[in-house]
Design a protein around this motif. Structure first.
Motif, PDB file in Angstrom:
ATOM      1  N   GLU A   1       0.945  -1.170   0.041  1.00 53.65           N
ATOM      2  CA  GLU A   1      -0.039  -0.211   0.046  1.00 53.65           C
ATOM      3  C   GLU A   1       1.071   1.359   0.240  1.00 53.65           C
ATOM      4  O   GLU A   1       0.725   2.213  -0.732  1.00 53.65           O
ATOM      5  CB  GLU A   1      -0.940   0.030   1.252  1.00 53.65           C
ATOM      6  CG  GLU A   1      -2.073  -1.087   1.335  1.00 53.65           C
ATOM      7  CD  GLU A   1      -2.864  -1.196   2.253  1.00 53.65           C
ATOM      8  OE1 GLU A   1      -2.555  -0.260   3.193  1.00 53.65           O
ATOM      9  OE2 GLU A   1      -3.579  -2.044   2.647  1.00 53.65           O
TER      10      GLU A   1
ATOM     11  N   LEU B   1     -14.369  11.467   6.591  1.00 54.96           N
ATOM     12  CA  LEU B   1     -14.198  10.387   5.598  1.00 54.96           C
ATOM     13  C   LEU B   1     -15.329   9.334   5.991  1.00 54.96           C
ATOM     14  O   LEU B   1     -15.624   9.202   7.037  1.00 54.96           O
ATOM     15  CB  LEU B   1     -12.841   9.958   6.063  1.00 54.96           C
ATOM     16  CG  LEU B   1     -11.601  10.895   6.029  1.00 54.96           C
ATOM     17  CD1 LEU B   1     -10.415  10.502   6.342  1.00 54.96           C
ATOM     18  CD2 LEU B   1     -11.565  11.260   4.547  1.00 54.96           C
TER      19      LEU B   1
ATOM     20  N   GLU C   1     -16.765   5.530   9.117  1.00 49.21           N
ATOM     21  CA  GLU C   1     -16.263   5.762  10.588  1.00 49.21           C
ATOM     22  C   GLU C   1     -17.103   4.726  11.314  1.00 49.21           C
ATOM     23  O   GLU C   1     -16.634   4.166  12.029  1.00 49.21           O
ATOM     24  CB  GLU C   1     -16.695   7.020  10.836  1.00 49.21           C
ATOM     25  CG  GLU C   1     -16.177   7.287  12.450  1.00 49.21           C
ATOM     26  CD  GLU C   1     -16.284   8.847  12.882  1.00 49.21           C
ATOM     27  OE1 GLU C   1     -15.857   9.083  13.935  1.00 49.21           O
ATOM     28  OE2 GLU C   1     -16.861   9.446  12.232  1.00 49.21           O
TER      29      GLU C   1
ATOM     30  N   GLN D   1     -13.533   2.222   9.603  1.00 53.36           N
ATOM     31  CA  GLN D   1     -12.640   2.198   8.537  1.00 53.36           C
ATOM     32  C   GLN D   1     -11.422   3.421   8.571  1.00 53.36           C
ATOM     33  O   GLN D   1     -11.755   4.425   8.639  1.00 53.36           O
ATOM     34  CB  GLN D   1     -13.364   2.250   7.097  1.00 53.36           C
ATOM     35  CG  GLN D   1     -12.701   2.345   5.932  1.00 53.36           C
ATOM     36  CD  GLN D   1     -11.717   1.129   5.670  1.00 53.36           C
ATOM     37  OE1 GLN D   1     -12.512   0.087   5.558  1.00 53.36           O
ATOM     38  NE2 GLN D   1     -10.604   1.290   5.530  1.00 53.36           N
TER      39      GLN D   1
ATOM     40  N   TRP E   1      -8.526   5.355   6.746  1.00 51.85           N
ATOM     41  CA  TRP E   1      -7.977   5.673   5.511  1.00 51.85           C
ATOM     42  C   TRP E   1      -6.621   6.101   5.407  1.00 51.85           C
ATOM     43  O   TRP E   1      -6.090   6.640   6.538  1.00 51.85           O
ATOM     44  CB  TRP E   1      -8.662   6.772   4.606  1.00 51.85           C
ATOM     45  CG  TRP E   1     -10.244   6.337   4.494  1.00 51.85           C
ATOM     46  CD1 TRP E   1     -11.278   6.465   5.382  1.00 51.85           C
ATOM     47  CD2 TRP E   1     -10.539   5.844   3.087  1.00 51.85           C
ATOM     48  NE1 TRP E   1     -12.358   6.154   4.933  1.00 51.85           N
ATOM     49  CE2 TRP E   1     -12.181   5.677   3.574  1.00 51.85           C
ATOM     50  CE3 TRP E   1     -10.279   5.729   2.000  1.00 51.85           C
ATOM     51  CZ2 TRP E   1     -13.097   5.275   2.390  1.00 51.85           C
ATOM     52  CZ3 TRP E   1     -11.323   5.270   1.125  1.00 51.85           C
ATOM     53  CH2 TRP E   1     -12.625   5.128   1.338  1.00 51.85           C
ATOM     54  N   THR E   2      -5.796   6.098   4.294  1.00 53.59           N
ATOM     55  CA  THR E   2      -4.310   6.623   4.250  1.00 53.59           C
ATOM     56  C   THR E   2      -3.997   7.272   3.124  1.00 53.59           C
ATOM     57  O   THR E   2      -4.553   6.588   1.907  1.00 53.59           O
ATOM     58  CB  THR E   2      -3.133   5.179   4.642  1.00 53.59           C
ATOM     59  OG1 THR E   2      -2.098   5.687   4.697  1.00 53.59           O
ATOM     60  CG2 THR E   2      -3.420   4.081   3.461  1.00 53.59           C
ATOM     61  N   TRP E   3      -3.258   7.990   2.990  1.00 53.08           N
ATOM     62  CA  TRP E   3      -2.658   8.686   2.026  1.00 53.08           C
ATOM     63  C   TRP E   3      -1.352   9.357   2.127  1.00 53.08           C
ATOM     64  O   TRP E   3      -0.858   9.444   3.176  1.00 53.08           O
ATOM     65  CB  TRP E   3      -3.590   9.641   1.004  1.00 53.08           C
ATOM     66  CG  TRP E   3      -3.852  10.804   2.092  1.00 53.08           C
ATOM     67  CD1 TRP E   3      -3.364  12.151   2.040  1.00 53.08           C
ATOM     68  CD2 TRP E   3      -4.769  10.912   3.168  1.00 53.08           C
ATOM     69  NE1 TRP E   3      -3.730  12.795   3.050  1.00 53.08           N
ATOM     70  CE2 TRP E   3      -4.777  12.248   3.703  1.00 53.08           C
ATOM     71  CE3 TRP E   3      -5.576   9.854   3.739  1.00 53.08           C
ATOM     72  CZ2 TRP E   3      -5.710  12.732   4.907  1.00 53.08           C
ATOM     73  CZ3 TRP E   3      -6.583  10.250   4.638  1.00 53.08           C
ATOM     74  CH2 TRP E   3      -6.322  11.567   5.400  1.00 53.08           C
TER      75      TRP E   3
ATOM     76  N   ARG F   1      -4.169  10.528  -3.745  1.00 53.51           N
ATOM     77  CA  ARG F   1      -4.824   9.240  -3.901  1.00 53.51           C
ATOM     78  C   ARG F   1      -5.282   8.878  -2.440  1.00 53.51           C
ATOM     79  O   ARG F   1      -4.134   8.518  -1.809  1.00 53.51           O
ATOM     80  CB  ARG F   1      -4.608   8.251  -4.917  1.00 53.51           C
ATOM     81  CG  ARG F   1      -4.380   8.505  -6.228  1.00 53.51           C
ATOM     82  CD  ARG F   1      -5.715   8.798  -6.939  1.00 53.51           C
ATOM     83  NE  ARG F   1      -6.747   7.945  -6.757  1.00 53.51           N
ATOM     84  CZ  ARG F   1      -6.863   7.058  -7.708  1.00 53.51           C
ATOM     85  NH1 ARG F   1      -6.432   6.862  -8.807  1.00 53.51           N
ATOM     86  NH2 ARG F   1      -7.903   5.719  -7.366  1.00 53.51           N
ATOM     87  N   ARG F   2      -6.314   8.447  -1.890  1.00 55.74           N
ATOM     88  CA  ARG F   2      -6.670   7.939  -0.509  1.00 55.74           C
ATOM     89  C   ARG F   2      -6.864   6.499  -0.799  1.00 55.74           C
ATOM     90  O   ARG F   2      -7.775   5.928  -1.554  1.00 55.74           O
ATOM     91  CB  ARG F   2      -7.711   8.607  -0.078  1.00 55.74           C
ATOM     92  CG  ARG F   2      -8.120   8.480   1.423  1.00 55.74           C
ATOM     93  CD  ARG F   2      -8.659   9.600   1.918  1.00 55.74           C
ATOM     94  NE  ARG F   2     -10.078   9.786   1.456  1.00 55.74           N
ATOM     95  CZ  ARG F   2     -10.672  10.683   0.817  1.00 55.74           C
ATOM     96  NH1 ARG F   2     -10.184  11.988   1.187  1.00 55.74           N
ATOM     97  NH2 ARG F   2     -12.108  10.482   0.490  1.00 55.74           N
ATOM     98  N   LEU F   3      -6.483   5.553   0.272  1.00 55.02           N
ATOM     99  CA  LEU F   3      -6.899   4.401   0.189  1.00 55.02           C
ATOM    100  C   LEU F   3      -7.358   3.825   1.527  1.00 55.02           C
ATOM    101  O   LEU F   3      -6.776   4.382   2.533  1.00 55.02           O
ATOM    102  CB  LEU F   3      -5.488   3.287  -0.220  1.00 55.02           C
ATOM    103  CG  LEU F   3      -5.101   3.199  -1.807  1.00 55.02           C
ATOM    104  CD1 LEU F   3      -4.036   2.236  -1.637  1.00 55.02           C
ATOM    105  CD2 LEU F   3      -6.191   2.394  -2.773  1.00 55.02           C
ATOM    106  N   PRO F   4      -8.603   2.915   1.616  1.00 54.21           N
ATOM    107  CA  PRO F   4      -8.792   2.362   2.899  1.00 54.21           C
ATOM    108  C   PRO F   4      -7.751   1.602   3.312  1.00 54.21           C
ATOM    109  O   PRO F   4      -7.088   0.693   2.408  1.00 54.21           O
ATOM    110  CB  PRO F   4     -10.101   1.723   2.450  1.00 54.21           C
ATOM    111  CG  PRO F   4     -10.205   1.200   0.890  1.00 54.21           C
ATOM    112  CD  PRO F   4      -8.948   2.575   0.264  1.00 54.21           C
TER     113      PRO F   4
END
Length: 889
Positions: free
Chosen positions: A231, A381, A384, A388, A390-392, A409-412
């Protein structure tokens, strides 16, 4: 085997259960002196050294229904109640028959009971075809319940619950010499398995058991780390992508996973140009057994409130045992750090929430700074309610600076990454600098973000350079470069003064009436006086002839230290006349007393490079020095070669030193003989100088050192101490004088001019500076300094000495902190006791703070505690020793 075991422990189910250490779910059983190594196997379930209660009970049961019962299956008689024996037997049979009937109603194939089962109940169970295992330990019932998805019930429950059928689960007994094993194989939930080790001695299997348990951890963590790195690399690639590169983040994720799984360099096959290859450097932890040295990590943690200028949590070293109770999962840490309305700082003067604080994590040569922000409700986001995360990533400036925030880009966060140990996460950030994407370090070139609902967590990583700590050397050093430097400086000053003198003479000759009328004579005289080149050449020749040589260390360096110097004190007095040829009005008689002359002579012979001759050479040329650190108005001078400092002593200070000087010599001799370092700046001599002028001072002459003003021309007596300059041959950019007190320990002028290298900063200056730029020191060196400081302060407290200081010089060129204890002359006499009482009473103000002057024992404890708090220790890969106790004797 390790990979198979890691697959049997599901991260999602483990996270739901709440225990993140995979070794909690894996049981390794040794079966020494039985079978062969080929018999070793992994059982997807539980294995126990148990057997059924009766030999006629079934031992091989496919897909059994199992009841787990805690307690005992017996009849509880009522105490203190009379009844006939036959009635008791009838009551017991009826009670047990009903209990077995309730159990049989669930149609179980096997019953496990924690304690004993009555004989009548055993017969009833046998008649109903139900297998029985009694005396099952609570740990066994708990493991079975976890793997089967049920909880053990207490005796007396109205309706016991069963688990079954259990898919491919088989309950069977395996009998070997002196060993009977019961296997529950094929449990439906991936929350436990058992490894059976056969075919070796007990000692060999014990070693193998440790290896297997470690292999389980390594294989489990490898899967989580691969998910995390995949990731991270995918996000970094997407953040740095340009229009000519595919923006499909799923593609980068799959490529990263493939690269990590195969442990080799990967390139992008989706039509990238050759010069834009995607290079993936792998974490050193992914290589299996390298995880062995990374099962725990030491971090220096601190928390401050920049708005209030408060250090809410002072720096402290914490040990995180990865995947253990002192650790959290990555998602668990994010949830725990999220702001809550009830979560307020309890430090006096703060009271703010987590969004107003900044946390730092230090390790090795890196620092992670954590800050938290709260988004508006409209920008929260999604996910919640499901937890969940999220990370970026965002690149740090440079050529990859994004022009449009939408490109990020943001990913779960995947479940595997969410279950990764927080200790392993920071360990990976600190110790994998070679992991890159497009030539940019993955961890230090990007700012990492995690989001949960309205909470956004920012982790910024940058490099640090912890300083070394240098104590005074046992032998005062000698630098040829420093000696040449001051000689050249002397020559330059002499040339400057000569030029000024030539200019004055030329002006006088040109303006004299005689030379105005005699032009030829004026020109000749001016030319003669103005011929400066020969004079300058002579100065250069003098400097060349005076170039010092490095003193020999052979005579003193090879000698062994005794436990004592010369025990008998001896003071030497010498008088002489000084007739200045150019100043007939200043003919003086000097009387010099050298206290403890033999002891200091021996100390100088052993501790000063060059011995007595080098010491005398240094003292021959001194200049008055305006020390800016103290408040005593003492007279200071410094030798021109910068090796020694001369300080005047007051009468109480002289009396104190005369009293404890023999103990000081013994302390220094013991330190040198044992090879243990000391923080005390070495005293090279104590003298009393009396001057009597015979011609009287000229008009306008300044008072001398024995008078009020500290100048060089006045009759009187002065007591001086000569000590080493611990900053000799160093480029010091900042100086601290630290006493550990909070009262009147702030230098406003030094704070206003931080670039002034000569300004002396005090305790409060350092406390304020530590909020933004703390003094970072290497772990092992600070512990050595503390040990020496504890010995020296204990020695001083035993002599009744207080009011000493720790002098700290910051040498940025060599990244070194030079430290030494100075001003250790003053004892706790009656005047100091009176000062303590007056300041403690609050008559002179002080805002309730403890006075600077306290008893020697109190001063020692306060001094130690403060010095330990002033420096921030940066742990490395070695074990961290616990801090020393300030109250230790």
């Amino acid at each position: 085997m390790d990979s198979l075991i890691s697959k049997l422990v599901n991260t999602l189910t483990a996270a739901a259960f709440g225990e993140q250490d995979p070794r909690f779910y894996v049981k390794v059983k040794r079966l020494p002196d039985m079978g062969s190594p080929a018999d070793c196997r992994v059982v997807r379930g539980v294995v126990a050294k148990k057997n059924v209660a009766h030999r006629r009970m079934r031992t091989d049961i496919p897909q059994p229904a199992v009841v787990l019962l805690s307690g005992a299956l017996e009849y509880q008689r009522v105490a203190n109640r009379l009844s006939s024996f036959d009635m008791l037997l009838d009551q017991e049979r009826e009670h047990l028959r009903l209990a077995v009937a309730r159990i049989a109603a669930c149609k179980p194939d096997l019953l496990l009971v924690e304690r004993s089962v009555a004989r009548a109940a055993q017969e009833e169970l046998l008649a109903r075809g139900i297998g029985l295992v009694q005396h099952a330990k609570p740990e066994l019932l708990e493991r079975l319940g976890r793997c089967m998805g049920v909880k053990p019930l207490r005796t007396g429950s109205h309706q016991p619950r069963t688990q079954g059928p259990l898919g491919d689960t088989t309950s069977s007994s395996s009998t070997a010499p002196a060993k009977t094993l019961m296997l529950f194989d094929g449990c439906p939930l991936p929350l436990g398995c058992t490894v059976l080790l056969w075919g070796a001695s007990a000692a060999e299997l014990t070693k193998l058991k440790r290896i297997v348990r470690f292999g389980v951890l390594a294989a489990y963590h490898q899967g989580l780390e691969c998910s995390f790195l995949a990731e991270e690399l995918a996000l970094a690639t997407a953040a740095l992508a340009t229009p000519d590169i595919s923006n499909d983040i799923a593609l980068y994720r799959s490529l990263a996973r493939a690269a990590i799984s195969s442990s080799r360099e990967a390139t992008n096959p989706c039509g990238l140009q050759p010069e834009r290859r995607l290079l993936l450097s792998l974490s050193p932890h992914v290589a299996g057994m390298q995880l062995y040295d990374r099962q725990h990590i030491y971090l220096s943690m601190a928390c401050r409130n920049p708005r209030r200028g408060l250090m809410c949590e002072p720096p402290a070293i914490k040990r995180i045992d990865c995947y253990c109770h002192s650790d959290l999962s990555l998602a668990g840490f994010i949830v725990a750090a999220a702001p809550h309305a009830q979560k307020k700082c309890q430090v006096a003067g703060c009271g703010y929430g987590v969004t107003c604080h900044v946390r730092t994590f230090l390790h090795g040569c890196s620092r992670i700074t954590l800050s938290i922000a709260t988004l508006p409700s409209s920008d929260a986001l999604p996910g919640e309610e499901r937890g969940q995360v999220w990370t970026w990533l965002r690149p740090k400036g440079g050529r990859h600076q994004l022009s449009n925030s939408k490109q990020v880009r943001r990913l779960p966060l995947s479940q595997a990454t969410a279950c990764m140990s927080f200790g392993m996460f920071v360990s990976l950030c600190f110790s994998a600098p070679g992991l890159e994407a497009f030539g940019s370090p993955l961890h230090s070139a990007f700012v990492r973000y995690f989001g949960l609902g309205r909470t956004v967590m920012c982790l910024h990583q940058d490099g640090i350079h912890p300083s070394a700590v240098a104590l005074p050397r046992m032998r005062v050093s000698y630098s040829l470069n420093a000696q040449l430097m001051w000689l050249k400086q002397e020559a330059a000053e002499l040339c400057q003064e000569s030029n000024e003198a030539f200019d004055v003479l030329e002006s006088a000759l040109q303006n004299h009436p005689y030379f105005r009328t005699q032009a030829a004579a004026a020109a000749a005289a001016a030319g003669a006086w103005a011929d400066r080149s020969s004079f300058m050449d002579k100065v250069a020749e003098a400097v060349q002839r005076a170039t010092p040589e490095t003193p020999s260390h052979a005579s003193a360096g090879g000698m062994m230290w005794d436990e004592q110097l010369i025990p008998e004190p001896l003071h030497v007095k010498h008088a002489f006349d000084d007739e200045s040829p150019g100043m007939p009005w200043l003919r003086a008689r000097f009387s010099v007393t050298a206290y403890f002359a033999p002891q200091f002579a021996e100390l100088r012979r052993r501790c000063i490079a060059g011995g007595e001759a080098a010491f005398i050479t240094s003292l021959c040329r001194c200049r008055k020095w305006a020390s800016r650190g103290g408040k005593s108005n003492a007279y200071f001078a410094k030798t021109r070669d910068d090796r020694f400092i001369v300080k005047s002593l007051s009468k109480p200070e002289k009396a104190s030193f005369m009293e404890f000087a023999p103990a000081y010599f013994e302390h220094m001799a013991r330190a040198a003989a044992s090879g243990r370092p000391t923080t005390l700046a070495k005293v090279a001599g104590v003298y009393s100088i009396a001057m009597r002028t015979q011609g009287g001072a000229p008009a306008g002459a300044a008072p001398g050192p024995g008078g009020q003003g500290g100048g060089p021309f006045r009759d009187g007596t002065i007591d001086v101490l000569v000590m080493e300059n611990i900053f000799y041959d160093r480029q010091i950019s900042r100086i601290y004088d630290l006493k550990g007190s909070e009262r009147s320990r702030f230098n406003a002028d030094a704070a206003a001019n931080p670039q002034d290298a000569g300004a002396v900063h005090l305790d409060d200056n350092l406390r304020r500076s530590n909020l933004q730029a703390p003094l970072l020191v290497q772990q092992g060196l600070l512990r050595s300094m503390e040990a020496a400081l504890w010995r020296d302060t204990s020695f001083l407290a035993g002599l009744g000495v207080m009011d000493y200081s720790l002098l700290v010089g910051v040498d940025r060129e060599s990244n070194t902190l030079l430290v030494a204890v100075i001003d250790f002359i003053r004892t706790y006499t009656w005047d100091k006791q009176l000062e303590t009482w007056v300041k403690a009473s609050g008559i002179l103000g002080g805002a309730g703070k403890e006075p600077t002057i306290v008893s020697p024992k109190q001063y020692m404890r306060r001094f130690r505690a403060a010095i330990s708090s002033y420096f921030t220790v940066v742990p490395d890969g070695h074990e961290v020793e616990p801090p020393l106790d300030p109250d230790a004797p």
